[in-house]
Design a protein around this motif. Structure first.
Motif, PDB file in Angstrom:
ATOM      1  N   PHE A 110       3.443  -3.831   9.062  1.00  0.00           N
ATOM      2  CA  PHE A 110       3.764  -3.092   7.845  1.00  0.00           C
ATOM      3  C   PHE A 110       3.502  -3.984   6.638  1.00  0.00           C
ATOM      4  O   PHE A 110       3.878  -5.163   6.627  1.00  0.00           O
ATOM      5  CB  PHE A 110       5.237  -2.650   7.841  1.00  0.00           C
ATOM      6  N   PHE A 111       2.852  -3.425   5.604  1.00  0.00           N
ATOM      7  CA  PHE A 111       2.633  -4.117   4.333  1.00  0.00           C
ATOM      8  C   PHE A 111       3.164  -3.198   3.245  1.00  0.00           C
ATOM      9  O   PHE A 111       2.446  -2.359   2.714  1.00  0.00           O
ATOM     10  CB  PHE A 111       1.142  -4.435   4.120  1.00  0.00           C
ATOM     11  N   LYS A 112       4.415  -3.381   2.941  1.00  0.00           N
ATOM     12  CA  LYS A 112       5.086  -2.478   2.011  1.00  0.00           C
ATOM     13  C   LYS A 112       4.481  -2.593   0.615  1.00  0.00           C
ATOM     14  O   LYS A 112       4.323  -3.679   0.089  1.00  0.00           O
ATOM     15  CB  LYS A 112       6.577  -2.809   1.962  1.00  0.00           C
ATOM     16  N   GLY A 113       4.146  -1.443   0.033  1.00  0.00           N
ATOM     17  CA  GLY A 113       3.617  -1.407  -1.335  1.00  0.00           C
ATOM     18  C   GLY A 113       2.147  -1.733  -1.451  1.00  0.00           C
ATOM     19  O   GLY A 113       1.629  -1.818  -2.563  1.00  0.00           O
ATOM     20  N   VAL A 114       1.430  -1.924  -0.317  1.00  0.00           N
ATOM     21  CA  VAL A 114       0.015  -2.295  -0.417  1.00  0.00           C
ATOM     22  C   VAL A 114      -0.820  -1.154  -1.000  1.00  0.00           C
ATOM     23  O   VAL A 114      -1.871  -1.385  -1.601  1.00  0.00           O
ATOM     24  CB  VAL A 114      -0.510  -2.713   0.971  1.00  0.00           C
TER      25      VAL A 114
END
Length: 485
Positions: free
Chosen positions: A273-277
């Motif tokens: 997960f890469f939050k805000g990517v």
């Protein structure tokens, strides 16, 4: 009592106090559901239902109540035991609980059906979106491969042209080029360096400097012969080649990244997960500008290769024209030097004339200041006499203190002398200010005279003296003919 499903928090029907007091639950320990692990049982319900009221001991009187307000005992009531709810209330409460339970179950079933449809839609939408993204990535990979092939073709052609230029630069150059054509360039360069030693306002970009710069460029071109032009071509080719290599390296890296993204699946390893990517927009181009950028790089490389081939063919003819231009420029520089030397000499003569006049004026102003100072001293002596007379006359006794003509004239004399002294001091300050201005002007003129002498020495002695060693036209043309043959 057996519970089926979730307990409903409906109306609580509790037994009467009198009934509980006479039942078998009187001496039992109250029920505490907290001691059991039953998350489906509402604790508040059982806590409220387990409250067992405590009856006070039977006494013949109640403190604080009058005899008329006392509650009669159960045995003394007219109708016997009374209850708080009727049997109809009990049936209605049960029906209400059944209906609420049925409504809740119906809502739960409808919610489950909606959730099933929503989950199915989510799966279908996710599959469709991922398929479109994968397809776009595949098309992007194909576009990158196409431009990579175009860049590789053009880069190979540019490498071949660069190697041809390098082979031409390695060809031997006549030794006379260094001996004959180095002198004009050195002379022009040294003249420019010497003129950098000018001072103050004379450090100006005049016509001589412009002509010297043109001579330096022309002689430098001739001295380098074809090496100069070939070097320019090689530099342009190198820049175009670097742009191609950089673009190709970027394409290779982009191809690797997009291929990796194209092959990713839900079951692939290394997913995180890469939050805000999705909110980060690091893009710097769109498909149109991306393709145009590579196309422009290829076009610039093709143009550089064409110019390189053309320059390699026209190098020899340009050298002949440059030799003629060098001689014409030599005459222009000499004329510019002669004109500038004459101009500096005239300026020097005018400065000397103004300096002599300024010095004469300084001498006269200094003499006038001395006269004013002497006049001030004389008037101060007169002022002392008049003020002393007035002071002595203030000592006359009684009626002798008369405002006579002598008194009035002395006062008038003191005022006149004071006014005269003020005017004299003002004239003295004006003369001293003017003297300072003249001294400052004299210093400026003297400094300017030194600057002009320095500039005249540089242009007339150093620069024109060096230009006597400039090669003749016969030498230049003979070198060019020998070089071209």
């Amino acid at each position: 009592m057996t519970f089926m499903g979730t307990a409903h928090a409906g109306p609580l029907v509790l037994p009467a106090t009198s009934t509980m007091a006479g039942s078998c639950y009187r001496n039992r320990t109250p029920y505490h559901p907290e001691s059991f692990s039953m998350p489906w049982m509402p604790n508040s319900y059982y806590k409220a239902a387990a409250l067992n009221p405590t009856l006070s001991p039977l006494t013949g009187s109640f403190p604080g109540l009058p005899p008329t307000k006392m509650v009669p005992f159960v045995s003394e009531r007219p109708g016997g035991v009374f209850s708080r709810h009727t049997l109809d209330d009990w049936h209605r409460s049960n029906l209400t609980n059944y209906k609420e339970s049925e409504t809740t179950r119906h809502n739960a079933e409808r919610l489950r059906a909606d959730l099933n449809r929503a989950i199915k839609d989510v799966y279908q939408q996710g599959k469709r979106s991922q398929g479109e993204s994968t397809q776009n990535l595949g098309e992007r990979v194909n576009d990158i491969e196409y431009w990579k092939s175009e860049l590789c073709i053009e880069l190979d052609a540019m490498i071949r042209e660069t190697n041809s230029l390098a082979d031409m630069q390695k060809r031997p150059v006549p030794a006379a080029s260094t001996d004959v054509t180095m002198c004009p360039h050195q002379v022009a360069h040294k003249c420019l360096l010497n003129r950098e030693k000018r001072m103050g306002i004379d450090l100006v970009s005049d016509d001589v400097e412009k002509q010297l710069i043109e001579v330096s460029l022309a002689t430098h071109l001739l001295r380098q012969k074809r090496l100069q032009l070939l070097f320019v071509c090689a530099r342009c080719n190198k820049e175009a080649r670097q742009e191609l290599e950089k673009d190709l390296a970027d394409k290779q890296l982009g191809h690797h990244i997009d291929s990796k993204c194209y092959q990713l699946k839900n079951s692939s390893r290394g997913l995180h997960f890469f939050k805000g990517v999705e909110r980060i927009d690091a893009t710097v181009s769109v498909p149109e500008t991306w393709a145009r950028f590579t196309d422009n790089n290829i076009f610039r490389s093709q143009s550089a290769r064409a110019a390189s081939a053309k320059l390699r063919a026209s190098t020899e003819s340009l050298l002949m024209g440059t030799a003629d231009e060098m001689w014409r420029q030599f005459n222009k520089v000499n004329d510019a030097f002669t004109s500038r030397i004459t101009e500096i000499a005239n300026a020097k003569s005018k400065i000397q004339t103004h300096l002599a006049k300024t010095r004469q004026e300084i001498f006269q102003i200094e003499t006038k200041i001395q006269v004013i100072q002497k006049t001030i001293r004389d008037k101060e002596a007169q002022l002392k006499v008049a003020q002393t007379r007035l002071d002595e006359r203030t000592r006359r006794p009684n009626v002798e203190l008369c405002r006579d003509a002598a008194q009035l004239r002395l006062v008038q004399e003191v005022n006149e002398i004071n006014e005269t002294l003020r005017n004299l001091h003002q004239c003295l300050r004006a003369s001293e200010d003017m003297l300072q201005m003249l001294v400052r002007s004299k210093g400026v003129l003297e400094h300017d005279l030194v600057v002009k002498n320095n500039s005249l020495f540089i242009d007339q002695e150093r620069c024109m003296g060096m230009r006597k060693s400039y090669p003749s036209t016969v030498q230049i043309l003979g070198y060019v003919s020998a070089g071209l043959t």
